[in-house]
Write a protein that holds these residues in place. Structure first.
Motif, PDB file in Angstrom:
ATOM      1  N   ALA A 368       3.234   8.305  -7.556  1.00 55.31           N
ATOM      2  CA  ALA A 368       4.334   7.373  -7.821  1.00 55.31           C
ATOM      3  C   ALA A 368       4.420   6.307  -6.737  1.00 55.31           C
ATOM      4  CB  ALA A 368       5.654   8.139  -7.924  1.00 55.31           C
ATOM      5  N   GLU A 369       4.181   6.702  -5.491  1.00 53.33           N
ATOM      6  CA  GLU A 369       4.220   5.731  -4.392  1.00 53.33           C
ATOM      7  C   GLU A 369       3.055   4.752  -4.486  1.00 53.33           C
ATOM      8  OE1 GLU A 369       3.957   5.736   0.507  1.00 53.33           O
ATOM      9  OE2 GLU A 369       4.690   7.510  -0.551  1.00 53.33           O
ATOM     10  N   ARG A 370       1.879   5.247  -4.881  1.00 51.46           N
ATOM     11  CA  ARG A 370       0.708   4.372  -4.999  1.00 51.46           C
ATOM     12  C   ARG A 370       0.878   3.350  -6.113  1.00 51.46           C
ATOM     13  NH1 ARG A 370      -4.030   8.077  -6.073  1.00 51.46           N
ATOM     14  NH2 ARG A 370      -2.759   9.943  -5.920  1.00 51.46           N
ATOM     15  N   ARG A 371       1.732   3.645  -7.094  1.00 52.05           N
ATOM     16  CA  ARG A 371       1.921   2.735  -8.231  1.00 52.05           C
ATOM     17  C   ARG A 371       3.115   1.810  -8.044  1.00 52.05           C
ATOM     18  NH1 ARG A 371       3.015   4.762 -13.216  1.00 52.05           N
ATOM     19  NH2 ARG A 371       1.936   2.980 -14.159  1.00 52.05           N
ATOM     20  N   MET A 372       3.773   1.876  -6.907  1.00 50.18           N
ATOM     21  CA  MET A 372       4.937   1.022  -6.669  1.00 50.18           C
ATOM     22  C   MET A 372       4.513  -0.400  -6.283  1.00 50.18           C
ATOM     23  SD  MET A 372       7.483   3.507  -4.486  1.00 50.18           S
ATOM     24  CE  MET A 372       8.497   2.079  -4.065  1.00 50.18           C
ATOM     25  N   PRO A 373       5.225  -1.423  -6.755  1.00 53.21           N
ATOM     26  CA  PRO A 373       4.964  -2.782  -6.275  1.00 53.21           C
ATOM     27  C   PRO A 373       5.220  -2.876  -4.774  1.00 53.21           C
ATOM     28  CG  PRO A 373       6.324  -2.818  -8.262  1.00 53.21           C
ATOM     29  CD  PRO A 373       6.264  -1.393  -7.814  1.00 53.21           C
ATOM     30  N   GLN A 374       4.362  -3.605  -4.081  1.00 43.25           N
ATOM     31  CA  GLN A 374       4.471  -3.779  -2.636  1.00 43.25           C
ATOM     32  C   GLN A 374       4.093  -5.210  -2.276  1.00 43.25           C
ATOM     33  OE1 GLN A 374       2.757  -0.404  -0.313  1.00 43.25           O
ATOM     34  NE2 GLN A 374       2.057   0.318  -2.290  1.00 43.25           N
ATOM     35  N   PRO A 375       4.533  -5.712  -1.128  1.00 40.27           N
ATOM     36  CA  PRO A 375       4.085  -7.035  -0.704  1.00 40.27           C
ATOM     37  C   PRO A 375       2.566  -7.084  -0.608  1.00 40.27           C
ATOM     38  CG  PRO A 375       5.964  -6.334   0.614  1.00 40.27           C
ATOM     39  CD  PRO A 375       5.553  -5.144  -0.213  1.00 40.27           C
ATOM     40  N   ALA A 376       1.978  -8.153  -1.111  1.00 36.45           N
ATOM     41  CA  ALA A 376       0.524  -8.281  -1.113  1.00 36.45           C
ATOM     42  C   ALA A 376      -0.055  -8.277   0.295  1.00 36.45           C
ATOM     43  CB  ALA A 376       0.116  -9.559  -1.849  1.00 36.45           C
ATOM     44  N   VAL A 377       0.776  -8.593   1.277  1.00 39.43           N
ATOM     45  CA  VAL A 377       0.293  -8.638   2.660  1.00 39.43           C
ATOM     46  C   VAL A 377      -0.187  -7.271   3.137  1.00 39.43           C
ATOM     47  CG1 VAL A 377       2.511  -8.166   3.786  1.00 39.43           C
ATOM     48  CG2 VAL A 377       0.827  -9.619   4.936  1.00 39.43           C
ATOM     49  N   ARG A 378       0.214  -6.211   2.459  1.00 46.13           N
ATOM     50  CA  ARG A 378      -0.283  -4.887   2.863  1.00 46.13           C
ATOM     51  C   ARG A 378      -1.803  -4.805   2.687  1.00 46.13           C
ATOM     52  NH1 ARG A 378       0.574   1.076   0.292  1.00 46.13           N
ATOM     53  NH2 ARG A 378      -0.713   2.121   1.813  1.00 46.13           N
ATOM     54  N   ASP A 379      -2.307  -5.308   1.558  1.00 45.53           N
ATOM     55  CA  ASP A 379      -3.754  -5.359   1.366  1.00 45.53           C
ATOM     56  C   ASP A 379      -4.416  -6.242   2.420  1.00 45.53           C
ATOM     57  OD1 ASP A 379      -3.912  -3.649  -0.771  1.00 45.53           O
ATOM     58  OD2 ASP A 379      -4.116  -5.211  -2.292  1.00 45.53           O
ATOM     59  N   ILE A 380      -3.799  -7.368   2.700  1.00 45.24           N
ATOM     60  CA  ILE A 380      -4.365  -8.318   3.657  1.00 45.24           C
ATOM     61  C   ILE A 380      -4.465  -7.683   5.036  1.00 45.24           C
ATOM     62  CG2 ILE A 380      -3.946 -10.530   4.815  1.00 45.24           C
ATOM     63  CD1 ILE A 380      -2.548 -11.378   2.121  1.00 45.24           C
ATOM     64  N   ALA A 381      -3.413  -6.985   5.435  1.00 46.94           N
ATOM     65  CA  ALA A 381      -3.422  -6.311   6.735  1.00 46.94           C
ATOM     66  C   ALA A 381      -4.547  -5.285   6.805  1.00 46.94           C
ATOM     67  CB  ALA A 381      -2.067  -5.647   6.997  1.00 46.94           C
ATOM     68  N   GLY A 382      -4.785  -4.571   5.698  1.00 47.60           N
ATOM     69  CA  GLY A 382      -5.865  -3.598   5.681  1.00 47.60           C
ATOM     70  C   GLY A 382      -7.221  -4.244   5.905  1.00 47.60           C
ATOM     71  N   MET A 383      -7.441  -5.413   5.296  1.00 56.11           N
ATOM     72  CA  MET A 383      -8.717  -6.092   5.481  1.00 56.11           C
ATOM     73  C   MET A 383      -8.848  -6.649   6.904  1.00 56.11           C
ATOM     74  SD  MET A 383     -11.596  -6.729   4.094  1.00 56.11           S
ATOM     75  CE  MET A 383     -11.394  -6.596   2.321  1.00 56.11           C
ATOM     76  N   LEU A 384      -7.772  -7.163   7.458  1.00 53.00           N
ATOM     77  CA  LEU A 384      -7.831  -7.667   8.831  1.00 53.00           C
ATOM     78  C   LEU A 384      -8.174  -6.548   9.805  1.00 53.00           C
ATOM     79  CD1 LEU A 384      -4.800 -10.156   8.982  1.00 53.00           C
ATOM     80  CD2 LEU A 384      -7.188 -10.595   8.352  1.00 53.00           C
ATOM     81  N   ARG A 385      -7.613  -5.375   9.586  1.00 51.94           N
ATOM     82  CA  ARG A 385      -7.948  -4.240  10.440  1.00 51.94           C
ATOM     83  C   ARG A 385      -9.419  -3.833  10.255  1.00 51.94           C
ATOM     84  NH1 ARG A 385      -7.225  -3.772  13.960  1.00 51.94           N
ATOM     85  NH2 ARG A 385      -7.479  -1.510  14.209  1.00 51.94           N
ATOM     86  N   SER A 386      -9.942  -4.003   9.041  1.00 48.13           N
ATOM     87  CA  SER A 386     -11.329  -3.643   8.779  1.00 48.13           C
ATOM     88  C   SER A 386     -12.288  -4.542   9.556  1.00 48.13           C
ATOM     89  CB  SER A 386     -11.612  -3.736   7.273  1.00 48.13           C
ATOM     90  OG  SER A 386     -12.825  -3.098   6.930  1.00 48.13           O
ATOM     91  N   PHE A 387     -11.968  -5.822   9.687  1.00 46.36           N
ATOM     92  CA  PHE A 387     -12.794  -6.711  10.510  1.00 46.36           C
ATOM     93  C   PHE A 387     -12.806  -6.230  11.963  1.00 46.36           C
ATOM     94  CE2 PHE A 387     -11.633 -10.058   7.233  1.00 46.36           C
ATOM     95  CZ  PHE A 387     -12.876 -10.056   6.634  1.00 46.36           C
ATOM     96  N   ASP A 388     -11.649  -5.790  12.433  1.00 41.45           N
ATOM     97  CA  ASP A 388     -11.555  -5.251  13.794  1.00 41.45           C
ATOM     98  C   ASP A 388     -12.469  -4.037  13.967  1.00 41.45           C
ATOM     99  OD1 ASP A 388     -10.041  -6.751  15.479  1.00 41.45           O
ATOM    100  OD2 ASP A 388      -8.402  -5.318  15.655  1.00 41.45           O
ATOM    101  N   TYR A 389     -12.420  -3.137  12.989  1.00 43.41           N
ATOM    102  CA  TYR A 389     -13.244  -1.931  13.052  1.00 43.41           C
ATOM    103  C   TYR A 389     -14.728  -2.284  13.086  1.00 43.41           C
ATOM    104  CZ  TYR A 389     -10.293   2.215  12.799  1.00 43.41           C
ATOM    105  OH  TYR A 389      -9.440   3.247  13.117  1.00 43.41           O
TER     106      TYR A 389
END
Length: 468
Positions: A368-389
């Motif tokens: 249910a939590e995975r299907r909730m609407p969220q700010p799109a910036v959450r995906d963006i933050a994940g990708m920015l962290r991936s560049f760091d990694y």
């Protein structure tokens, strides 16, 4: 093949003695699998949720599809009370003896029960079993509680040679003749799984960045659907974004052009999802819940990882700054997103086009939590962290590589969406901080050698006054 499928029944394998005979073998084998989520706690028993014969047992072999619930104690401590745990999808084969090619798939030998004397193995590695699944998907079969659906506009040939992929962790995949890839979800929960739901939505929106599902596999249990697997086109020759980034780093090559293209692809996916599915306005009350969750996760991580504690006040300020904006009347839009976006979830085709895959979200979170609407910036933050990694994984550091990628990715995103994530630094900093805190806890528990990677970001974010 199809004749065998229509002949299959469920009643004979539903007997308790079958699971009882498998129990000691599964207790040893299941915790060793990469996709088993309950590592560190012993398995104390199983409950059979569903059992289906995919091929009728013969004198020499049998093939079963099982859904089993693994019971584990609440903690590793002695005497902890066991409780029903995760439900797992298993494809179990039985033979009198395994041929050498199936030796790595061995689970064990049955000592008792209705099939005593048989050798038990992970049947996903058996081409015959993989053929049975493809034929069921191709024909839209119904086998007991299993239902197979498909997009009739896409052709599925029945003569494709299967091979098991070895790189996955939380699920398992079979490639059929470089034409299709079947992803089998290992940990099963009731409800609509976004790994099927969102690609279907995006296919209706003609979004070219996500392979359209060709067929799917469901279980119908107690009037509720469980998504078991998804068949999609296999992107032959495509390069994994993580491996591609590391290869460019090893050569000292610039990756900002690919990062910009990735930003554009991400924005195309977000735009299509925002157009097709309902969006929400996130105001003060909703932000309070979001910030509260971020703060709780920080406190729990700081309690578990002492190295994080000196930075906790600075990290907390990122969440407090977001709450302050909400109190001032700022609002944001929430929509359906990928939920676990990083370089490894992106594939670049030989033509240079990027695709986004694996919409399951973080499997550890409730559906249910995975299907909730969220700010799109959450995906963006994940990708920015991936560049760091990626930058910190290079044997020879390339100064400024991650920073250039981050800037290019945001620019590419803005070119398609019309919104540059950097224009909302407080929101972006809060979500990137939340992601880095999650990474610290994960690395401390599972890969201590990697802990310096998120801690480097933590130091930066804790000292940040609000500018990413």
């Amino acid at each position: 093949m199809s004749e065998a499928i229509t002949h299959s029944v469920t009643a004979p394998v539903a007997r308790p003695e079958l699971l009882a005979s498998l129990d000691p073998l599964l207790r040893e084998w299941l915790p060793r699998q990469r996709w088993f989520a309950g590592k560190g706690r012993p398995v104390t028993g199983f409950t059979l949720v569903a059992a289906t014969e995919l091929l009728p047992p013969s004198a020499t072999s049998a093939l079963y599809h099982l859904l089993v619930q693994a019971h584990q104690p609440d903690s590793p401590a002695s005497g902890a009370v066991a409780h029903p745990g995760d439900c797992y999808q298993l494809l179990i084969g039985m033979r009198e003896a395994l041929p050498p090619r199936l030796a790595p798939a061995l689970i064990g030998h049955l000592e008792e029960g209705p099939l005593a004397g048989r050798t038990v193995y992970e049947a996903l590695h058996d081409p015959r079993a993989a053929d049975v699944l493809l034929e069921a998907l191709r024909t839209g079969a119904r086998i007991g509680e299993l239902r197979f659906g498909r997009d009739r506009r896409q052709e599925i040939r029945g003569d494709l040679v299967p091979r098991v992929m070895t790189a996955e962790q939380s699920n398992s995949s079979v490639v059929y003749g470089d034409t299709f890839i079947l992803k089998l979800l290992r940990r099963i929960v009731p409800g609509i799984n976004p790994d099927l739901e969102l690609p279907l939505v995006l296919s209706r929106e003609d979004c070219p960045r996500v392979p359209a599902p060709t067929a799917w596999m469901l279980a119908d249990l107690a009037d509720e659907d469980y998504v078991l697997g998804v068949l999609q086109p296999f992107l032959q020759g495509a390069a994994d974004g993580w491996e591609l980034a590391l290869a460019e780093l090893a050569k000292g090559e610039d990756f900002s052009g690919e990062a910009r293209a990735l930003g554009r692809a991400t924005a195309e996916v977000h735009t299509a999802l925002g157009r097709a599915l309902p969006t929400l306005t996130v105001g003060h009350s909703q932000l309070e819940l979001i910030v509260g969750g971020m703060t709780e996760r920080l406190e729990a991580a700081a309690q578990a990882v002492p190295a994080l504690r000196p930075y906790a006040p600075g990290l907390r300020s990122a969440f407090e700054a977001l709450a302050d904006l909400a109190r001032e009347g700022h609002t944001w839009t929430a929509q359906r997103i990928h939920g676990d976006l990083h370089l490894g979830q992106c594939l670049r085709s030989p033509s240079g086009e990027w695709s986004v895959i694996d919409f399951e979200g973080e499997p550890s979170k409730p559906l249910a939590e995975r299907r909730m609407p969220q700010p799109a910036v959450r995906d963006i933050a994940g990708m920015l962290r991936s560049f760091d990694y990626a930058a910190h994984s290079a044997k020879t550091p390339v100064p400024g590589w991650a920073e250039a990628c981050r800037a290019a990715y945001c620019s590419g995103y803005a070119e398609v969406s019309g919104r540059d994530p950097r224009t909302e630094p407080v929101l972006l900093r809060a979500y990137e901080t939340d992601k880095a805190v999650y990474e610290v806890l994960y690395e401390a528990r599972h890969r201590p050698d990697w802990l310096p990677v998120p801690l480097t970001a933590v130091r930066r974010l804790a000292a940040d006054a609000g500018t990413p």
